[in-house]
Design a protein around this motif. Structure first.
Motif, short mmCIF file in Angstrom:
data_model
loop_
_atom_site.label_atom_id
_atom_site.label_comp_id
_atom_site.label_asym_id
_atom_site.label_seq_id
_atom_site.Cartn_x
_atom_site.Cartn_y
_atom_site.Cartn_z
N VAL A 38 -1.76 -3.17 -4.25
CA VAL A 38 -1.17 -1.95 -4.84
C VAL A 38 -1.06 -0.81 -3.84
O VAL A 38 -0.65 0.29 -4.20
CB VAL A 38 -1.93 -1.50 -6.11
N ALA A 39 -1.38 -1.06 -2.59
CA ALA A 39 -1.33 -0.01 -1.57
C ALA A 39 0.09 0.35 -1.15
O ALA A 39 0.36 1.50 -0.79
CB ALA A 39 -2.14 -0.42 -0.35
N ASP A 40 1.00 -0.61 -1.18
CA ASP A 40 2.37 -0.37 -0.76
C ASP A 40 3.17 0.14 -1.96
O ASP A 40 3.43 -0.63 -2.89
CB ASP A 40 3.00 -1.65 -0.21
N PRO A 41 3.58 1.41 -1.97
CA PRO A 41 4.27 1.96 -3.13
C PRO A 41 5.61 1.31 -3.43
O PRO A 41 6.14 1.46 -4.52
CB PRO A 41 4.45 3.44 -2.78
N SER A 43 6.05 -2.07 -3.28
CA SER A 43 5.85 -3.46 -3.70
C SER A 43 6.06 -3.62 -5.20
O SER A 43 5.89 -2.68 -5.98
CB SER A 43 4.45 -3.95 -3.32
N CYS A 46 2.92 -2.61 -7.18
CA CYS A 46 2.70 -1.16 -7.33
C CYS A 46 3.68 -0.56 -8.33
O CYS A 46 3.28 0.20 -9.23
CB CYS A 46 2.82 -0.49 -5.97
N PRO A 56 -1.34 3.41 -9.78
CA PRO A 56 -1.74 2.44 -8.75
C PRO A 56 -2.76 3.01 -7.76
O PRO A 56 -3.65 2.29 -7.31
CB PRO A 56 -0.43 2.10 -8.04
N ALA A 57 -2.65 4.29 -7.45
CA ALA A 57 -3.61 4.90 -6.52
C ALA A 57 -5.02 4.89 -7.11
O ALA A 57 -6.00 4.67 -6.39
CB ALA A 57 -3.18 6.32 -6.17
N ALA A 60 -6.32 1.39 -6.76
CA ALA A 60 -6.69 1.13 -5.36
C ALA A 60 -8.02 1.80 -5.02
O ALA A 60 -8.88 1.19 -4.37
CB ALA A 60 -5.59 1.61 -4.42
#
Length: 180
Positions: A38-41, A43, A46, A56-57, A60
């Motif tokens: 979920v780090a890549d906004p 993806s 996410c 998602p943040a 994470a």
């Protein structure tokens, strides 16, 4: 099996390994995989999580603060908030104060059983969807199918993730962006 992973999914697995190593963890867990997915906004994972009503943040952050070998639920039962303790220590002594001194060593970490299960379930999600590649959406869906004691499952439960909504949103994202 990694040859079946999309570039984004491979990057997530590598990021999970790096995160586990830098945190001084003994192995890569499903929580490390979840945080990386979920780090890549951009993806699928996410975007789908956000569309399902979950930040998602926040997922994470919660996943990154799942400590290897420490039962946060047991500590909470006796009134200890592990995240608050970590935050206070880092406030007093600086970021990373609780990390192991050898955390930056370039050692390979094994995948914990729950992380191996996540990768296996991601493959099953791809096969069930007739997809040729495993993408971050498959990895996210795999974490939703883990046993409740798995680190990623505990994070998803703590963040009140609506699993059915996430599945619907992953499928919608895949339909809207089939090449993703």
């Amino acid at each position: 099996m990694l040859e079946r992973f999309s570039a984004q999914a491979r990057d997530a697995v590598t990021a999970a390994h790096d995160q586990a190593r830098s945190a001084g963890a003994g192995s890569v867990t499903s929580a490390h995989l979840l945080a990386a997915v979920v780090a890549d906004p951009r993806s699928i994972a996410c975007v789908a999580l956000a569309a399902a009503g979950t930040d998602p943040a926040a997922v994470a952050r919660a996943a990154r603060h799942t400590d290897d070998g420490i039962d946060a639920d047991a500590l909470a039962a006796v009134g200890i908030d592990l995240a608050a303790v970590r935050a206070q220590v880092e406030h007093e002594f600086g970021a990373g104060a609780l990390d192991h001194p050898h955390a930056r060593a370039r050692r390979r970490l094994a995948f914990a059983p729950d992380a191996k299960k996540t990768l296996e379930l991601a493959l099953r999600e791809a096969v069930a969807g007739h997809d040729r590649r495993i993408d971050p959406g498959h990895l996210l869906l795999a974490t939703t199918r883990l046993e409740h004691r798995a680190p990623a499952a505990r994070v998803l439960a703590a963040c009140a993730v609506d699993v059915a909504a996430v599945r619907t949103q992953v499928e919608r994202q895949r339909a809207e962006h089939p090449a993703a």
